[in-house]
Write a protein that holds these residues in place. Structure first.
Motif, PDB file in Angstrom:
ATOM      1  N   ALA A  18      -1.509  46.545  39.112  1.00 49.25           N
ATOM      2  CA  ALA A  18      -2.521  47.545  39.485  1.00 49.25           C
ATOM      3  C   ALA A  18      -1.848  48.766  40.073  1.00 49.25           C
ATOM      4  N   THR A  19      -2.542  49.911  39.954  1.00 47.74           N
ATOM      5  CA  THR A  19      -2.092  51.160  40.551  1.00 47.74           C
ATOM      6  C   THR A  19      -3.242  51.768  41.336  1.00 47.74           C
ATOM      7  N   MET A  20      -3.012  51.994  42.646  1.00 51.76           N
ATOM      8  CA  MET A  20      -4.017  52.607  43.518  1.00 51.76           C
ATOM      9  C   MET A  20      -3.451  53.903  44.075  1.00 51.76           C
ATOM     10  N   THR A  21      -4.212  54.974  43.955  1.00 52.77           N
ATOM     11  CA  THR A  21      -3.776  56.291  44.398  1.00 52.77           C
ATOM     12  C   THR A  21      -4.420  56.641  45.732  1.00 52.77           C
ATOM     13  N   ASP A  22      -3.611  57.104  46.679  1.00 50.80           N
ATOM     14  CA  ASP A  22      -4.132  57.479  47.993  1.00 50.80           C
ATOM     15  C   ASP A  22      -5.254  58.507  47.845  1.00 50.80           C
ATOM     16  N   GLY A  23      -6.383  58.238  48.504  1.00 50.00           N
ATOM     17  CA  GLY A  23      -7.502  59.161  48.482  1.00 50.00           C
ATOM     18  C   GLY A  23      -8.454  58.973  47.319  1.00 50.00           C
ATOM     19  N   ALA A  24      -8.163  58.023  46.423  1.00 47.85           N
ATOM     20  CA  ALA A  24      -9.018  57.797  45.254  1.00 47.85           C
ATOM     21  C   ALA A  24      -9.515  56.358  45.214  1.00 47.85           C
ATOM     22  N   ARG A  25     -10.675  56.170  44.616  1.00 46.26           N
ATOM     23  CA  ARG A  25     -11.223  54.827  44.447  1.00 46.26           C
ATOM     24  C   ARG A  25     -10.901  54.222  43.087  1.00 46.26           C
ATOM     25  N   THR A  26     -10.574  55.042  42.105  1.00 49.86           N
ATOM     26  CA  THR A  26     -10.266  54.500  40.789  1.00 49.86           C
ATOM     27  C   THR A  26      -8.952  53.736  40.831  1.00 49.86           C
ATOM     28  N   VAL A  27      -8.977  52.547  40.262  1.00 48.98           N
ATOM     29  CA  VAL A  27      -7.807  51.672  40.192  1.00 48.98           C
ATOM     30  C   VAL A  27      -7.562  51.333  38.734  1.00 48.98           C
ATOM     31  N   VAL A  28      -6.312  51.463  38.291  1.00 49.17           N
ATOM     32  CA  VAL A  28      -5.952  51.041  36.941  1.00 49.17           C
ATOM     33  C   VAL A  28      -5.346  49.652  37.038  1.00 49.17           C
ATOM     34  N   LEU A  29      -5.989  48.698  36.357  1.00 49.87           N
ATOM     35  CA  LEU A  29      -5.566  47.304  36.368  1.00 49.87           C
ATOM     36  C   LEU A  29      -5.011  46.933  35.001  1.00 49.87           C
ATOM     37  N   SER A  30      -4.111  45.961  34.973  1.00 48.29           N
ATOM     38  CA  SER A  30      -3.588  45.454  33.714  1.00 48.29           C
ATOM     39  C   SER A  30      -4.422  44.260  33.279  1.00 48.29           C
ATOM     40  N   GLY A  31      -4.934  44.298  32.049  1.00 51.34           N
ATOM     41  CA  GLY A  31      -5.800  43.231  31.555  1.00 51.34           C
ATOM     42  C   GLY A  31      -5.608  43.000  30.074  1.00 51.34           C
ATOM     43  N   PRO A  32      -6.541  42.281  29.434  1.00 56.48           N
ATOM     44  CA  PRO A  32      -6.421  42.002  27.999  1.00 56.48           C
ATOM     45  C   PRO A  32      -6.361  43.286  27.182  1.00 56.48           C
ATOM     46  N   THR A  75      -5.385  51.829  21.770  1.00 53.99           N
ATOM     47  CA  THR A  75      -5.214  50.423  22.140  1.00 53.99           C
ATOM     48  C   THR A  75      -4.550  50.367  23.504  1.00 53.99           C
ATOM     49  N   THR A  76      -5.118  49.579  24.403  1.00 54.79           N
ATOM     50  CA  THR A  76      -4.657  49.630  25.776  1.00 54.79           C
ATOM     51  C   THR A  76      -4.836  48.312  26.512  1.00 54.79           C
ATOM     52  N   THR A  77      -4.010  48.097  27.510  1.00 53.12           N
ATOM     53  CA  THR A  77      -4.196  46.999  28.460  1.00 53.12           C
ATOM     54  C   THR A  77      -4.693  47.534  29.796  1.00 53.12           C
ATOM     55  N   ALA A  78      -5.014  48.826  29.836  1.00 47.93           N
ATOM     56  CA  ALA A  78      -5.504  49.454  31.075  1.00 47.93           C
ATOM     57  C   ALA A  78      -7.002  49.245  31.223  1.00 47.93           C
ATOM     58  N   TRP A  79      -7.409  48.758  32.389  1.00 46.47           N
ATOM     59  CA  TRP A  79      -8.817  48.606  32.746  1.00 46.47           C
ATOM     60  C   TRP A  79      -9.046  49.426  34.012  1.00 46.47           C
ATOM     61  N   VAL A  80     -10.060  50.273  34.001  1.00 46.61           N
ATOM     62  CA  VAL A  80     -10.299  51.195  35.109  1.00 46.61           C
ATOM     63  C   VAL A  80     -11.556  50.761  35.870  1.00 46.61           C
ATOM     64  N   ARG A  81     -11.370  50.456  37.153  1.00 46.47           N
ATOM     65  CA  ARG A  81     -12.499  50.038  37.987  1.00 46.47           C
ATOM     66  C   ARG A  81     -12.462  50.800  39.305  1.00 46.47           C
ATOM     67  N   LEU A  82     -13.574  50.725  40.047  1.00 46.76           N
ATOM     68  CA  LEU A  82     -13.681  51.395  41.333  1.00 46.76           C
ATOM     69  C   LEU A  82     -13.495  50.407  42.463  1.00 46.76           C
ATOM     70  N   ALA A  83     -12.547  50.710  43.371  1.00 48.01           N
ATOM     71  CA  ALA A  83     -12.415  49.943  44.604  1.00 48.01           C
ATOM     72  C   ALA A  83     -13.573  50.308  45.529  1.00 48.01           C
ATOM     73  N   PRO A  84     -13.891  49.461  46.494  1.00 46.52           N
ATOM     74  CA  PRO A  84     -15.037  49.753  47.375  1.00 46.52           C
ATOM     75  C   PRO A  84     -14.813  50.931  48.301  1.00 46.52           C
ATOM     76  N   GLN A  85     -13.574  51.390  48.437  1.00 47.33           N
ATOM     77  CA  GLN A  85     -13.275  52.535  49.294  1.00 47.33           C
ATOM     78  C   GLN A  85     -12.017  53.224  48.796  1.00 47.33           C
ATOM     79  N   ALA A  86     -11.824  54.460  49.237  1.00 48.49           N
ATOM     80  CA  ALA A  86     -10.634  55.203  48.837  1.00 48.49           C
ATOM     81  C   ALA A  86      -9.386  54.525  49.393  1.00 48.49           C
ATOM     82  N   TRP A  87      -8.318  54.548  48.600  1.00 50.98           N
ATOM     83  CA  TRP A  87      -7.080  53.866  48.971  1.00 50.98           C
ATOM     84  C   TRP A  87      -6.324  54.637  50.048  1.00 50.98           C
TER      85      TRP A  87
END
Length: 338
Positions: free
Chosen positions: A73-87, A102-114
């Motif tokens: 996973a990659t979390m950016t300071d000040g942002a809620r979007t997280v890029v996760l590795s998945g299928p 074609t991608t293994t990137a899944w983009v989801r929102l964390a409950p708060q900014a990182w």
């Protein structure tokens, strides 16, 4: 902040870029050649161990999560979007382009900014475990649920919340501004915003979203990111593209310098992209969502457009590319990670 060696830093960055090599959702079945990739097949989650290492990288400041195999996973300071590795999955829109993502990137929102060190907070480990095993539609898959030919679906209240979206009619108002379609027009329901404003849909715009309305439909209505009813600074995503870019929430991995952007490696899937495409406007007037690198090795995005009449990752009325010298490529000015 821990320091990383050049080799480790480069390895982590390559991992992130690898995650960013995007596409649309088909896992282990082939669609017909004419079908839009607007449904997501079931997929087994990638198995992960709970023994993670955390690395800090700069520009922008972010935390990289690794397990024993790869970047998780990659979390950016000040942002809620997280890029996760998945299928791995593939995004395609055959009517509009031959290219696929074609991608293994899944983009989801964390409950708060990182924030730096947030991996020690009580919410993080349970959230990460759940997010990594989640194969319900993420930001990228949700965006594909509005392309040409996407199937309709209504919620329990009878509101059509997904399905083929139009761009909508464009008409000049008394102020000289163009009247276009927001997410609540697509839905056909009134909406109360976090800034206290309330609005009602225009029946002429039912089933339609303009470029920024599409971003708000995906991130706001579907992913539940806070939305503003105005073009002001506040705890949510403003209405228009220029306002999102100038003082929207999150961080700017690519700031607006008034010149064409070519820093593609600074982007990650799910980033909001901003363009200056209406001749002589001297204003950021178009917004889209970055998908990643397509099957031709080009950086591809998705947006809602008048010429193709709705959301697309295709090449009707201008290629959906950042790096080919086309209209959107020349007009690419900034990116925001919310």
């Amino acid at each position: 902040m821990s320091k990383t060696s050049t080799a480790v830093r480069a390895g982590a960055l390559l991992g992130v870029i690898g995650v960013a090599a995007a596409a649309f959702v088909y896992f282990d079945q082939e669609p017909s050649a004419s079908a839009p990739a607007a449904q997501q097949a079931a997929a087994a989650p990638v198995q992960r161990t709970a023994d993670y290492t955390f690395e800090r990288l700069d520009d922008p400041a972010r935390t990289i999560v690794r397990d024993s195999q790869s970047v998780v996973a990659t979390m950016t300071d000040g942002a809620r979007t997280v890029v996760l590795s998945g299928p791995s999955r593939t995004f395609r829109e055959p009517k509009a382009t031959k290219a696929e993502v074609t991608t293994t990137a899944w983009v989801r929102l964390a409950p708060q900014a990182w924030r730096e060190g947030e991996e020690s907070a009580g919410w993080f480990r349970p959230w990460l475990a759940k997010a990594l095993s989640d194969t319900t539609p993420d930001v990228l898959a949700v965006a594909m649920e509005y392309v040409d030919g996407a199937a309709d679906e209504k919620n329990a209240e009878g509101v059509r919340f997904r399905g083929d979206a139009a761009f909508g009619p464009v008409a000049a108002t008394g102020t000289g501004r163009l009247e276009r379609s927001d997410f609540y027009d697509y839905l056909g329901v009134p909406w109360s915003f976090v800034d206290g404003t309330r609005t009602t849909p225009d029946s002429k715009h039912y089933g339609a979203v303009d470029c920024s309305g599409f971003v708000r439909l995906v991130y706001g209505y579907r992913m539940e990111y806070p939305l503003l009813g105005t073009n002001t600074r506040g705890p949510g995503l403003p209405r228009r593209a220029y306002a999102m870019a100038e003082f929207g929430p999150g961080v700017t991995p690519v700031p607006n310098t008034g010149r064409r952007v070519t820093a593609y490696d600074s982007l990650q899937p799910g980033d909001l992209l901003f363009f200056e495409v209406e001749g002589g406007a001297d204003e950021l007037d178009h917004a889209g969502i970055y998908l990643g690198v397509d099957s031709d090795g080009r950086h591809r995005f998705m947006s809602s457009r008048e010429r193709v009449n709705g959301p697309t990752l295709g090449d009707v009325g201008g290629t959906s590319l950042l790096d080919d010298g086309g209209m959107y490529s020349r007009g690419f000015r900034a990116a925001r990670r919310i």
